[in-house]
Design an enzyme around this catalytic site. Sequence first.
Site, PDB file in Angstrom:
ATOM      1  N   LYS A  29      32.850 -29.027  18.534  1.00  0.00           N
ATOM      2  CA  LYS A  29      33.043 -29.357  19.954  1.00  0.00           C
ATOM      3  C   LYS A  29      33.924 -30.599  20.103  1.00  0.00           C
ATOM      4  O   LYS A  29      34.847 -30.615  20.905  1.00  0.00           O
ATOM      5  CB  LYS A  29      31.652 -29.579  20.591  1.00  0.00           C
ATOM      6  CG  LYS A  29      31.681 -29.754  22.093  1.00  0.00           C
ATOM      7  CD  LYS A  29      30.395 -29.257  22.727  1.00  0.00           C
ATOM      8  CE  LYS A  29      29.244 -30.229  22.590  1.00  0.00           C
ATOM      9  NZ  LYS A  29      29.349 -31.380  23.486  1.00  0.00           N
ATOM     10  N   ASP A  68      23.491 -36.810  17.641  1.00  0.00           N
ATOM     11  CA  ASP A  68      23.298 -35.473  18.222  1.00  0.00           C
ATOM     12  C   ASP A  68      22.272 -34.639  17.443  1.00  0.00           C
ATOM     13  O   ASP A  68      21.801 -33.615  17.938  1.00  0.00           O
ATOM     14  CB  ASP A  68      24.640 -34.722  18.263  1.00  0.00           C
ATOM     15  CG  ASP A  68      25.622 -35.369  19.232  1.00  0.00           C
ATOM     16  OD1 ASP A  68      25.180 -36.130  20.119  1.00  0.00           O
ATOM     17  OD2 ASP A  68      26.834 -35.119  19.100  1.00  0.00           O
TER      18      ASP A  68
HETATM   19  C1  S3P Z   1      31.085 -37.322  21.099  1.00  0.00           C
HETATM   20  C2  S3P Z   1      30.562 -38.559  20.879  1.00  0.00           C
HETATM   21  C3  S3P Z   1      29.119 -38.838  20.967  1.00  0.00           C
HETATM   22  C4  S3P Z   1      28.292 -37.571  20.887  1.00  0.00           C
HETATM   23  C5  S3P Z   1      28.837 -36.487  21.775  1.00  0.00           C
HETATM   24  C6  S3P Z   1      30.266 -36.142  21.380  1.00  0.00           C
HETATM   25  C7  S3P Z   1      32.552 -37.167  21.008  1.00  0.00           C
HETATM   26  O1  S3P Z   1      28.853 -39.477  22.202  1.00  0.00           O
HETATM   27  O2  S3P Z   1      26.958 -37.838  21.207  1.00  0.00           O
HETATM   28  O3  S3P Z   1      28.051 -35.326  21.678  1.00  0.00           O
HETATM   29  O4  S3P Z   1      33.039 -36.029  20.882  1.00  0.00           O
HETATM   30  O5  S3P Z   1      33.245 -38.187  21.067  1.00  0.00           O
HETATM   31  P1  S3P Z   1      29.063 -41.059  22.406  1.00  0.00           P
HETATM   32  O6  S3P Z   1      30.485 -41.366  22.222  1.00  0.00           O
HETATM   33  O7  S3P Z   1      28.626 -41.313  23.814  1.00  0.00           O
HETATM   34  O8  S3P Z   1      28.166 -41.703  21.410  1.00  0.00           O
END
Ligand code: S3P
Length: 428
Positions: A22, A317
């Site tokens: 993702k 996550d």
């Molecule tokens: C993500 C960063 C994380 C993660 C999210 C996806 C990303 O969040 O929890 O599911 O793709 O940069 P944070 O940057 O808020 O820690």
Amino acid sequence: MIRIKALDKGFNLEIKDIPSDKSISHRCAILSTLSDDTSIIENYLEAEDTVCSLDIIKKLGSKVIREGNRLMLIPSSKKMDYENIEFYCGNSGTTMRIFSGLLAGLLAKNDGSFSLSGDKYLMKRPMDRIVNPLKEIGCDIEAQVDNKYPPVIIKSAKIKSFDIKGSIASAQVKSALILAGLQADGVSYYEENIKTRNHTENMLIDMGASITSENNKITIHPMTKPLKPLNVIVPSDPSSAFFFAVIACIKPDSSVVLKNVSLNETRIEGFKVLEKMGANITYENISSTKEATGDIHISSSTLNGVVVENNIAWLIDEIPALAIAFIFAKGKSVVKNAKELRVKECDRIMAVVNNLTSLDVNVKEFDDGFEVIGGEFRSGEISSYGDHRIAMSFIILGLIKDIDIDETDCINTSFPNFFELIERLRVS
Ligand code: S3P
């Protein structure tokens, strides 16, 4: 309510179609707009969150052409009118936060104004973490509700070069600032207190951006010309693969091979914690590319309790699914330093603790985590709180003992074929 029935036997399975990553998919859409040529992306994640990012680049004038599992992202070649464009980010914090940095950068070179909103869950998530630093460097940006929550409105930007020490370990915040820094009036620096996932830096460097990263400090030179297009094959998402790692560990007589998963070190800490708990995990066919990929083999394991307090950003996550593994571990497991869990798609500390409590698991809540004593649990009803990772974690538990869950549509944000793979476990 949907009843999840327990598996009546173990499984031995190879899974080739864990959804694509993702984080990398979002970045493919977002970063493709920094080129003037066609980016070619294989295995882009076609789930609700990442389709939102594609819809946004379409509104910015990009053409998105699908050919089998290939996506061609063709940036607009004509000057766009950016006046009053409204973007819908669905459930995706990554979309809202990283696009805010990109859009601020666009307004450094063009007139216009943008507003970003999302579903009822996203509208309750904090955006001050990107709005405040972007404001500080010269953007006219605000989080309209209580200076904290969406909609995010961006009206103009004169981006001054900056030297920022990030106070929150967030790859989304870091990415937003890097993208703004590409349009600043000089060289900028962003320092992380703890390293977070580094896909944005890796991909921008591949596109020819003048960015370096040393000792968690990123140096960003402003862009002087469009970047090279992306040519990416997106690997499977380790966070999605993790649910199947946990069920293979806790279900007797089971094994699974998860094919072609991202093995980026900032993404597989959840697997490392399972290993520390005693899980049988091996990694094979590891690529020697910058973004490493490989196959992960996991089989039924005897687990011990563990303390999880370091590198939290690398497994944030995976914590809801780890909480499920804790029930099957001998002794006490603890998660600390994980207050960020409270501002994810839901308050994940509350969701994990409430659900485990209603299943009679011995669990204790802390401000920044929780503690679980491994042992028995009972069948019962739980809530997903509209959060895909809470839903999938408890469905995995339901494969051990029946569980009723109130809502599972949220799973489509990241893992549209989740139930199909669960059915495959039943017949393997
Ligand atoms: C993500 C960063 C994380 C993660 C999210 C996806 C990303 O969040 O929890 O599911 O793709 O940069 P944070 O940057 O808020 O820690």
